[in-house]
Design a protein around this motif. Sequence first.
Motif, short mmCIF file in Angstrom:
data_model
loop_
_atom_site.label_atom_id
_atom_site.label_comp_id
_atom_site.label_asym_id
_atom_site.label_seq_id
_atom_site.Cartn_x
_atom_site.Cartn_y
_atom_site.Cartn_z
N ALA A 1 15.58 -3.62 0.06
CA ALA A 1 15.54 -2.16 0.13
C ALA A 1 15.89 -1.68 1.55
O ALA A 1 15.12 -0.96 2.17
N ASP B 1 5.68 14.19 4.87
CA ASP B 1 5.04 13.67 6.09
C ASP B 1 3.79 12.85 5.76
O ASP B 1 2.92 12.68 6.61
N ASN B 2 3.74 12.30 4.57
CA ASN B 2 2.65 11.37 4.26
C ASN B 2 2.79 10.06 5.02
O ASN B 2 1.80 9.44 5.37
N LEU B 3 4.01 9.63 5.23
CA LEU B 3 4.24 8.31 5.82
C LEU B 3 5.04 8.37 7.12
O LEU B 3 5.49 7.34 7.62
N LYS B 4 5.21 9.58 7.63
CA LYS B 4 6.13 9.76 8.78
C LYS B 4 5.67 11.03 9.48
O LYS B 4 5.41 12.04 8.81
N PRO B 5 5.57 11.03 10.80
CA PRO B 5 5.09 12.25 11.48
C PRO B 5 6.09 13.40 11.31
O PRO B 5 7.30 13.18 11.29
N GLY C 1 2.33 8.32 10.20
CA GLY C 1 2.25 9.39 9.21
C GLY C 1 0.79 9.70 8.95
O GLY C 1 -0.09 8.97 9.41
N SER D 1 13.73 12.26 3.51
CA SER D 1 12.53 12.68 2.80
C SER D 1 11.75 13.65 3.68
O SER D 1 11.53 13.39 4.86
N PHE E 1 13.87 6.28 -1.57
CA PHE E 1 12.60 7.00 -1.63
C PHE E 1 11.87 6.71 -2.95
O PHE E 1 11.41 7.62 -3.64
N VAL F 1 7.01 5.54 9.14
CA VAL F 1 7.56 5.62 10.49
C VAL F 1 6.40 6.05 11.39
O VAL F 1 5.76 7.05 11.10
N GLU G 1 1.34 2.92 -4.61
CA GLU G 1 2.58 2.17 -4.79
C GLU G 1 2.46 0.70 -4.41
O GLU G 1 2.96 -0.16 -5.12
N ALA H 1 10.96 -0.22 -1.61
CA ALA H 1 10.42 -0.48 -0.27
C ALA H 1 8.96 -0.93 -0.38
O ALA H 1 8.53 -1.85 0.33
N ALA H 2 8.19 -0.31 -1.28
CA ALA H 2 6.79 -0.70 -1.46
C ALA H 2 6.71 -2.14 -1.97
O ALA H 2 5.83 -2.92 -1.56
#
Lengths: 250, 250
Positions: free
Chosen positions: B120, A133-137, B247, A130, A80, B244, A52, A84-85
């Motif tokens: 965003a 968990d690719n971008l967030k724990p 991830g 969302s 989502f 966040v 992205e 944001a990207a």
Amino acid sequence: MVGLGPGDPRLLTAAATQALAQAEDLIGYHPYVARVPERPGLMRHASDNRVEVDRARHALELAASGRRVAIVSGGDPGVFAMAAALFEAIETGDTTWRELAISVEPGITAMLAAAARLGAPLGGDFCALSLSDNLKPWDVILARLEAVLRADLVIALYNPISSARPWQLGRALGLAAEIRRPETPVILARAVTRPDESIRVLTLEEAREAPADMATLVIIGASTTRLIARGEGTQPFVYTPRSVGSGKAA
Amino acid sequence: MVGLGPGDPRLLTAAATQALAQAEDLIGYHPYVARVPERPGLMRHASDNRVEVDRARHALELAASGRRVAIVSGGDPGVFAMAAALFEAIETGDTTWRELAISVEPGITAMLAAAARLGAPLGGDFCALSLSDNLKPWDVILARLEAVLRADLVIALYNPISSARPWQLGRALGLAAEIRRPETPVILARAVTRPDESIRVLTLEEAREAPADMATLVIIGASTTRLIARGEGTQPFVYTPRSVGSGKAA
């Protein structure tokens, strides 16, 4: 940055349609690029889903060179999706990119389209989380989910499941079942407004056993969310009343 | 049930425009009815804001008599607007109303339009809460707000203030200031996409002293929400990154 809505071309806004008509370059994940008809003067740059920020940088470079670029996104770009990207790429990239004429055309995000199909399940306070968990724990996801379950919000779950993330939705519905009643309405809305649309209204208990995939949006009702039965073979209406407990007036 | 979006006619979907073109009766709060051009064969029934269920019943009676009726709503009808009232009227009304051909045309709700204007800000997990205690006890509102503040969601506040509810927004921002940093970005977006639009990007501390009215939507950023400064006299971009903490991959 143009929001294409959930799939049905009739759900684009006029502003989004106009932005696409004026574009010289079209950038996006290939199923979204494929939704925009080919025409002379429109260069199409379809890409994979996993790049992205690279895709955003490519768009910014083209725009900086003087091209009129549309980045396309399903639903609303700010939910989502790609917006944001894009702004991540702007913040970390060439400072002259901040001076480009950038506009975001909003779109109908999946939860609004799914809700409209059934009635008004988002009629009270709600949230959009969302499950990826690719971008967030994962522990952050679980903590947020528990908070909104206890606060009795209606919950829209984006990115509930994929082949690389097969167990997250089951865990999320398992947590929901510890906090909400088994008969809580749950909506599994797949490919909303597209030719292969499938929308199921289940109980929370049933939903835990139901199949879902990455095209599915999940809505978990609040304690007040209600069904209105209709004729045999017809989906019930689902809505969340505006009132909670005893407000000061009706 | 037709969503008119935030105000700019270019933000209607094609499906909403078509539904309006086919309507014989137009029902709604008078500023929304006023947005739809007059034409022969269209009967307009504008009403006050405080009679939502009565207005829905009127629409259902007309539809049951064979008329093609459009109830118009600002934004998205399913988000703090007329759709929940319609389904309340259906559930408690004549059972034959359930057999009417009812469809909801979604629209661009205020938080999506406001977010798109700035970048965003809803790029991560977020929620939409109504601050009106007309239909919900104030202690429920505060408990929900505290839960989502602690869970670090971006928060869109609908119905933040009115002449009859002058203090609720101040209390809500006061609670936010106990939990989030004083420099947290807060957006006050008034009359988004309308001729009198005014959008301010403030800190939480500044927002506590800033004027707002019933046409204002408030967005409170999460701990990750960021500003991207631009040239003098230009509003910064505001966005919430997708990531966040740590991830599993970027």
